[in-house]
Design an enzyme around this catalytic site. Structure first.
Site, PDB file in Angstrom:
ATOM      1  N   THR A   1       0.857  -1.175   0.000  1.00 52.58           N
ATOM      2  CA  THR A   1       0.000   0.000   0.000  1.00 52.58           C
ATOM      3  C   THR A   1       0.897   1.230   0.000  1.00 52.58           C
ATOM      4  O   THR A   1       1.547   1.543   0.999  1.00 52.58           O
ATOM      5  CB  THR A   1      -0.902   0.020   1.244  1.00 52.58           C
ATOM      6  OG1 THR A   1      -1.684  -1.178   1.270  1.00 52.58           O
ATOM      7  CG2 THR A   1      -1.829   1.224   1.229  1.00 52.58           C
TER       8      THR A   1
ATOM      9  N   LYS B   1      -0.418   5.754   8.773  1.00 49.67           N
ATOM     10  CA  LYS B   1       0.202   5.975   7.462  1.00 49.67           C
ATOM     11  C   LYS B   1      -0.838   5.937   6.359  1.00 49.67           C
ATOM     12  O   LYS B   1      -0.890   6.820   5.485  1.00 49.67           O
ATOM     13  CB  LYS B   1       1.287   4.916   7.229  1.00 49.67           C
ATOM     14  CG  LYS B   1       2.041   5.047   5.914  1.00 49.67           C
ATOM     15  CD  LYS B   1       1.545   4.092   4.835  1.00 49.67           C
ATOM     16  CE  LYS B   1       1.795   2.638   5.150  1.00 49.67           C
ATOM     17  NZ  LYS B   1       1.411   1.765   4.003  1.00 49.67           N
TER      18      LYS B   1
ATOM     19  N   LYS C   1      -7.228   0.912  -2.727  1.00 50.99           N
ATOM     20  CA  LYS C   1      -6.758   0.275  -1.498  1.00 50.99           C
ATOM     21  C   LYS C   1      -6.759   1.266  -0.339  1.00 50.99           C
ATOM     22  O   LYS C   1      -7.206   0.957   0.778  1.00 50.99           O
ATOM     23  CB  LYS C   1      -5.350  -0.278  -1.724  1.00 50.99           C
ATOM     24  CG  LYS C   1      -4.598  -0.674  -0.475  1.00 50.99           C
ATOM     25  CD  LYS C   1      -5.231  -1.834   0.268  1.00 50.99           C
ATOM     26  CE  LYS C   1      -4.352  -2.230   1.441  1.00 50.99           C
ATOM     27  NZ  LYS C   1      -4.894  -3.342   2.219  1.00 50.99           N
TER      28      LYS C   1
END
Length: 295
Positions: free
Chosen positions: A94, A239, A170
């Protein structure tokens, strides 16, 4: 050199590589530390002495933790000069949309196709070869790696010809999980204050209004205040939340809930919960004890 190289043998990389070995592929592996590679070599993989050696494979999967790790390993190191022309590099991590755009340009400059393929599914899903794979990139390279995707996943979702498109999807999926975690924590907090058993609340909600793995799995963790072992840490969740905010900003779209979550995640990390499962952010809510609920 083998059919495929797997670079990065963390919690997700190991089962992905192992399933490819079990499917009969000639798998070359590389990892910064030796332990995970030793495990895969014992299962039938071959060890690459360096990233430069691993990228000579015709297909390369990488499973690194974030933008920085990926850029340092592939984009800033010059390692792609060792890749064979016509190779395909599949990034399963990701990462940001911006990094995906840069990665595609750098790979194209070295005659290597770049495919983004982040996944939905935790480690047990990876172990079962049942990941949902979000793929984006040019049609030919994606077609070429579909047989490998069929080994590690239950379904491949083709989301466009620009790699960044898979990363945006995602990131948005993880953003919605973060929203669900926060809302579950709020509901549990209020229910506890009213003397309701949180486990029963979660069972009721997930059996009726909100069935599915996200509410069921995270709901039970929140009700039980069980945040270890971490399937996905608060640091990683923060994140990905920041990636979602950045992606929205790229298109001039506000995410009001995301801004609230930014403060929640930042405080959870400041409170020492960075290595807990990201369900631990719900501890920022007032929580009643069992004794409180009995009074």
């Amino acid at each position: 050199m083998g059919d495929i190289a797997v670079i990065g043998l963390g919690a997700m990389g190991r089962p992905i590589a192992r399933n490819l070995v079990r499917a009969g592929h000639d798998v070359v592996v590389w990892n910064r530390s030796d332990g995970p590679a030793d495990e895969l070599v014992a299962a039938g993989a071959r060890r690459a002495a360096s990233v430069a050696e691993a990228v000579r494979a015709p297909v390369v999967f990488s499973v690194l933790s974030d933008d920085r790790a990926f850029a340092e390993t592939f984009l800033d190191s010059g390692v792609l000069t060792h890749a064979r022309g016509g190779a395909v590099h599949v990034n399963l991590a990701t990462v940001s949309a911006g990094l995906a755009r840069r990665a595609e340009a750098v790979h194209t400059g070295h005659g290597v196709a770049y495919v983004a393929a982040p996944v939905f599914g935790r480690v047990p899903v990876a172990e079962a070869g049942a990941l949902n794979i979000l793929a984006a990139g040019a049609h030919g390279p994606v077609d070429r790696v579909l047989p490998f995707f069929d080994v590690i996943g239950s379904r491949t979702w083709r989301l466009g010809e620009r790699p960044e498109q898979a990363n945006v999807v995602k990131i948005l999926g993880n953003y919605l999980i973060a929203c669900a975690i926060q809302s579950l924590g709020e509901a549990v907090s209020v229910a506890e204050g009213a003397g309701v058993d949180p486990g029963q609340l979660v069972e009721l909600l997930t059996s009726t209004l909100f069935p599915g793995t996200v509410h069921t799995g995270y709901g039970s963790m929140i009700a039980e205040r069980r945040y270890q072992p971490a399937g996905f840490t608060t640091l990683l969740g923060r994140k990905d939340l920041h990636l979602a905010l950045d992606a929205a900003a790229d298109h001039g779209i506000p995410l009001p809930t995301g801004e609230l979550l930014r403060a929640v995640f930042d405080q959870a990390v400041a409170d020492g919960r960075g290595e807990d499962d990201w369900a631990a952010v719900t501890e920022q809510q007032p929580r009643a004890t069992a004794a409180d609920r009995r009074t």
